[in-house]
Design a protein around this motif. Structure first.
Motif, short mmCIF file in Angstrom:
data_model
loop_
_atom_site.label_atom_id
_atom_site.label_comp_id
_atom_site.label_asym_id
_atom_site.label_seq_id
_atom_site.Cartn_x
_atom_site.Cartn_y
_atom_site.Cartn_z
N GLY A 115 15.63 -20.37 -25.72
CA GLY A 115 16.83 -19.67 -25.27
C GLY A 115 16.82 -19.30 -23.81
O GLY A 115 17.71 -18.57 -23.36
N LEU A 116 15.86 -19.79 -23.02
CA LEU A 116 15.82 -19.45 -21.60
C LEU A 116 16.86 -20.26 -20.83
O LEU A 116 17.16 -21.41 -21.16
CB LEU A 116 14.42 -19.71 -21.01
CG LEU A 116 13.42 -18.56 -21.12
CD1 LEU A 116 13.07 -18.27 -22.58
CD2 LEU A 116 12.14 -18.88 -20.33
N GLY B 187 13.18 -21.82 -14.18
CA GLY B 187 12.72 -22.08 -12.83
C GLY B 187 11.76 -21.02 -12.35
O GLY B 187 10.74 -21.32 -11.71
N SER B 188 12.05 -19.75 -12.65
CA SER B 188 11.16 -18.66 -12.25
C SER B 188 9.81 -18.78 -12.94
O SER B 188 8.77 -18.54 -12.33
CB SER B 188 11.82 -17.32 -12.60
OG SER B 188 10.96 -16.25 -12.30
N GLN B 189 9.80 -19.19 -14.20
CA GLN B 189 8.55 -19.29 -14.94
C GLN B 189 7.71 -20.48 -14.50
O GLN B 189 6.48 -20.41 -14.47
CB GLN B 189 8.86 -19.39 -16.44
CG GLN B 189 7.63 -19.31 -17.34
CD GLN B 189 8.02 -18.98 -18.77
OE1 GLN B 189 8.94 -18.23 -19.01
NE2 GLN B 189 7.29 -19.55 -19.71
N LEU B 190 8.37 -21.59 -14.16
CA LEU B 190 7.65 -22.81 -13.78
C LEU B 190 7.55 -22.99 -12.27
O LEU B 190 6.99 -23.99 -11.81
CB LEU B 190 8.34 -24.03 -14.40
CG LEU B 190 8.45 -24.06 -15.92
CD1 LEU B 190 9.07 -25.37 -16.37
CD2 LEU B 190 7.08 -23.87 -16.57
N GLN C 264 7.97 -29.39 -21.42
CA GLN C 264 7.81 -27.95 -21.18
C GLN C 264 9.16 -27.28 -20.96
O GLN C 264 9.44 -26.21 -21.53
CB GLN C 264 6.89 -27.73 -19.96
CG GLN C 264 6.41 -26.31 -19.76
CD GLN C 264 5.44 -26.21 -18.61
OE1 GLN C 264 5.31 -27.12 -17.79
NE2 GLN C 264 4.73 -25.09 -18.53
N VAL C 265 10.01 -27.92 -20.16
CA VAL C 265 11.35 -27.38 -19.92
C VAL C 265 12.14 -27.36 -21.22
O VAL C 265 12.81 -26.38 -21.55
CB VAL C 265 12.08 -28.20 -18.84
CG1 VAL C 265 13.57 -27.83 -18.79
CG2 VAL C 265 11.45 -27.97 -17.47
N ALA C 266 12.06 -28.44 -22.00
CA ALA C 266 12.80 -28.51 -23.26
C ALA C 266 12.36 -27.41 -24.22
O ALA C 266 13.19 -26.79 -24.90
CB ALA C 266 12.59 -29.88 -23.91
N GLU C 267 11.07 -27.14 -24.26
CA GLU C 267 10.59 -26.08 -25.16
C GLU C 267 11.09 -24.72 -24.72
O GLU C 267 11.40 -23.86 -25.55
CB GLU C 267 9.05 -26.12 -25.19
CG GLU C 267 8.50 -27.34 -25.94
CD GLU C 267 6.99 -27.48 -25.83
OE1 GLU C 267 6.37 -26.68 -25.09
OE2 GLU C 267 6.44 -28.39 -26.46
#
Length: 899
Positions: free
Chosen positions: A854-855, A861-864, A846-849
């Protein structure tokens, strides 16, 4: 890895070519290079050469030079280096904005951040450099920093001590370097007499350059037969750089000397317009003076078209030679100009301080308060300067208290204690002595110096303080006892006002007794009470914001706890409570462990332990045990005995009297097939913990201790564990309640009861508990001779284990069933591969995607709802598994696998 410092001459930096190649490619084991040397030794030359070599290899190099007055600009060095807008007072999100800016630059290829004279940098920028030093694991990033050894900056010394930082001592030019210096300047190498004179400089490039300039200005040098020779007997050759600088100045007209004095006091590069305004004249009137200073080689133009000294030694000598009355006059003029133009308050304060102006303590405290929320290290630095000028008495008490509090908020625990103790030796009033004692106690408690904290409290109480102070210190004493697990759990509510200091230990006692819901309510009340009262970071139950999420985990389950944890971390950032960061991460890691997100558990706990090493926290037993136990359950046993021994040698206490590291020893021995060696440890730790009223331990460790007792045939221990666990009330520990049935199922070999416990754990979101219950259901069925049912339950266990990565649990289950002649065959769980795209965990993928989109780490971190540091840890793991070196390569790999 031991830290070593290499010594190198600036002219020998070509020997670092292989290291620079590795840095440019991201292959170097140490992507951070810290250059240290005396003034004029060639640090700047060395930094520039390394930067130039990196640039020649396609690395984009950003460079900045710190200056003395810039130390009073919060986050100033990093903002200038990255071209970010500066805000004063600083923003809460500034650290994340810096990280975001670095990541965006690295997205376009390798980047080197070069900072010269970092001994002048502001405290918060130094903290960010330390944080960035950890990001080189997953970014195409190099840091090249140059500093003097003096003045001492603790954060730079800490950076130098890190094993992932390479330190070089710049020792000046060797004979070959001095020859090259002469050749570059004069077109021919030095003759014997000039070499003799240059040797006096000790290889210091600045001294050597000034010597050559003096000789050339006196028309004493000539090129004869291909060598640079000295004319005359040389008796009047300057022997010190100070004399050389003064000789330079003596040749200048008064206007140029005045300009340079003003520039030295201003303390940083400046436009001519700024200098003219400070001096009360026009820019045009300074043209001649500027040209003279530049022609003399003392000043020059930087990339921003500002006038700057060509070397900080020029500034040092000019400033030192200023008569004190003139120095004060010029500092007053600088402060006045900054006030008129809305300058940063901390810089105004610095000029006022250097002018020996009587700075009202209230003004220094007001300025520090504006920094404290989001730049506490800067606030502490400001107050350190104010402390040197405020004399003794109540003002000194107030400054020392604010400074120690700022240091505590910045996570500089040891320094906070030192400042508080130092002032306690003075004859302050009782109120000041009380507050300073509390700050010192906060530091002692945070560092797990339990004996010292209790002795300090008892000494203070023996002095017959007022009842309000006595009450608060008694509550703190109780909290220290609870933290260390000293004495039995107390289940009575404290009398008197319901302050944070009173409620936090009471809440923890309830939690340890298994009354998790009541503990949660009390912890929320404690947190709200200290926030409503505006308590400083070090007072009134300072850790109150940490505990609601942990208590909610067992009172209401992991999802409710996760929501509480995310909100707690958000509030901590808003309130400038960064020092609590590691503790928040420890709780987040435990939530993920219970929920079965074990890769996330390791990322959170490893990140938290790394951050705690910087703050000096001593309460690491739960996090350390969490990492080791998770690795044991995953079957990753290599190096765990060594890690355990390192922990033992640290001599830190078991937090709250919960024997987490003892349980780690038991689980590791079990995984190695040596269960019989730890039965006595299991029995002792079980009995001691429960006899102290820490009934929560029965629910946390009961299934593991019961399994151990069953497998070694210790019927007495198994019976004791079952009886003790059954006696624990579970109406307020809903998430752990199935543990009672699970332990009973182990004792009675009851597969139905174990399967019911597994379903109950699963319903509560307690994946780790469900895994253990399905294992016991399979073993119980095998014990009763029902092989088919044992395999059915074992299949449920191995399927769940596959999702958790619990290879160690599967190996143990297989061995236990084999003892009952039950074979699992090839139907066991499929292990996630160690490398390649399929090796990524769900969170890593998920982080890699999101990286592929481009995040940046703060945005991810804010999204997850995880910290940027934890995001970096996930990215680092992904790069290692995929054999990649940068986020750019990771984004490309993501696109290939998701298109």
């Amino acid at each position: 890895m031991a830290t070593t410092t290499d010594t190198v001459h600036p002219d020998a930096l070509g020997d670092l070519r292989d290291s620079v190649d590795a840095m440019a490619d991201g292959r170097a084991p140490q992507q951070v290079l810290l250059l240290t040397g005396a003034p004029g030794a060639g640090k700047s030359t060395a930094l520039d050469r390394v930067g130039r070599m990196l640039g020649e290899r396609g690395v984009r190099v950003y460079r900045v030079v710190a200056d003395e007055i810039g130390r009073r600009r919060p986050f100033g060095l990093m903002s200038t280096l990255l071209g970010l807008e500066e805000h004063y007072p600083p923003l809460a999100e500034t650290p994340d904005l810096v990280l975001e800016a670095v990541e965006k630059r690295c997205a376009d290829g390798p980047v080197a951040l070069c900072a010269d004279d970092v001994h002048h940098a502001d405290a918060d920028s130094l903290a960010l450099l330390g944080r960035l030093a950890g990001t080189v694991r997953d970014l195409p990033l190099s840091l090249v920093l140059a500093r003097r050894a003096l003045p001492v900056r603790e954060s730079l010394d800490a950076l130098a001590a890190r094993p992932d930082v390479r330190t070089l001592e710049i020792a000046g030019l060797g004979p070959g370097g001095l020859d090259e210096l002469v050749r570059e300047r004069l077109g021919a190498p030095p003759g014997a007499r000039l070499r003799e004179l240059l040797a006096v400089t000790g290889g210091n490039p600045f001294h050597a350059g000034v010597l050559l300039d003096d000789l050339r200005r006196q028309d004493r040098l000539a090129v004869v037969d291909g060598e640079t020779v000295v004319r005359g007997d040389g008796r009047d050759v300057p022997t010190s750089v100070q004399a050389s600088v003064r000789a330079h100045l003596a040749l200048l007209e008064a206007p140029a000397r005045d300009l340079l004095r003003l520039l030295a006091v201003w303390g940083r590069p400046s436009t001519v317009e700024q200098l003219a305004a400070v001096g009360g004249t026009s820019a045009l009137a300074l043209v001649g003076a500027v040209e003279a200073a530049v022609s003399a080689g003392i000043a020059g133009w930087n990339a921003d078209d500002e006038l700057a000294f060509r070397h900080d030694l020029f500034r040092d000598v000019i400033y030192a030679d200023l008569a004190p009355p003139l120095r004060r006059l010029l500092h007053e003029a600088c402060a006045s100009r900054l006030r008129a133009t809305g300058g940063i308050a901390t810089q105004i304060l610095q000029h006022d301080t250097d002018a020996a102006e009587p700075i009202p303590p209230a003004e220094a405290l007001r300025i520090a308060a504006s920094d404290l929320a989001h730049a506490p290290a800067q606030a502490a630095d400001v107050l350190a300067g104010a402390a040197q000028r405020c004399g003794d008495g109540p003002e000194a008490d107030a400054i020392a208290l604010a400074r120690a509090g700022a240091l505590a908020a910045a996570g500089q625990i040891a320094e906070a204690e030192r400042v508080a103790r130092e002032r306690l030796h003075a004859d302050g009033d009782r109120a000041a002595r009380y507050d300073l004692t509390r700050v010192a106690l906060h530091a002692m408690v945070s560092s797990a110096h339990v004996g010292a904290a209790l002795a300090t409290i008892d000494d203070y109480l023996a002095g017959d303080p007022p009842e309000s102070e006595r009450t608060t210190l008694r509550h703190l004493r109780r909290w220290v006892e609870v933290l260390e697990g000293r004495g039995p759990v107390v289940r009575t509510m404290p009398s008197g006002p319901r302050s944070g200091a009173a409620l936090v230990p009471a809440a923890m006692d309830l939690f340890l007794a298994g009354r998790c819901e009541s503990a949660l309510e009390l912890a929320v009340e404690a947190r709200d009470a200290r926030e409503a009262g505006g308590s400083p970071p070090w007072a009134d139950g300072a850790t109150a914001p940490i505990w609601p999420a942990w208590f909610a985990l067992y009172a209401r389950g992991p999802e409710a706890a996760r929501a509480e944890s995310v909100e707690a971390r958000r509030r901590a950032q808003e309130r400038g409570q960064g020092w609590l960061g590691p503790l928040h991460l420890f709780v987040a890691g435990e939530i993920d462990r219970v929920a079965g997100r074990w890769d996330d558990t390791l990322a959170e706990l490893d990140t938290g332990l790394e951050a705690a090493a910087l703050t000096g926290s001593g309460w690491l037993s739960r996090a350390t045990a969490g990492v080791l136990q998770t690795r044991i359950r995953r079957g990753e046993l290599d190096g765990l005995e060594t890690a355990q021994e390192r922990w033992r040698l640290r001599g830190l206490p078991e937090q709250f009297g919960l024997p987490m590291t003892a349980l780690t020893t038991i689980l590791l021995a079990e995984a190695r097939g040596r269960q019989s060696e730890v039965v006595d440890l299991a029995r002792t730790s079980w009995t001691t913990t429960l006899d102290g009223g820490r009934l929560l331990w029965a629910l946390l460790a009961g299934p593991d201790i019961a399994r151990l007792a069953l497998d070694v045939g210790d019927a007495a221990l198994l019976r004791q564990v079952a009886t003790d666990t059954a006696a624990v009330p579970v109406d307020e520990a809903v998430a752990l309640a199935p543990a009672v049935d699970l332990v009973a199922a182990v004792a009675d070999a009851d597969p139905d009861l174990a399967a019911a416990a597994a379903a109950a754990f699963d319903h509560r979101g307690h994946a780790a508990g469900a895994l253990s219950a399905w294992e016991e259901a399979a073993v119980a069925a095998a014990t009763r001779g029902d092989g088919d049912r044992a395999r059915t339950h074992a299949r449920r266990c191995t399927e769940l284990a596959a999702s958790l990565g619990a290879a160690g649990t599967v190996r143990r289950l297989t061995a236990r069933l084999r003892a009952h002649d039950v074979r699992l065959g090839v139907s066991g769980s499929r292990r996630r591969p160690a490398t390649g795209w399929q090796s990524l965990t769900p969170t890593e993928r998920q982080v890699a995607e999101l990286v592929g989109k481009g995040l940046t780490s703060p945005q991810i971190g804010s999204q997850l709802f995880i910290s940027p540091r934890t995001v970096q840890t996930h990215i680092s793991h992904s790069l290692r598994k995929l054999d990649l070196r940068s986020r750019v390569e990771l984004a490309t790999t993501v696109a290939r696998h998701t298109s």
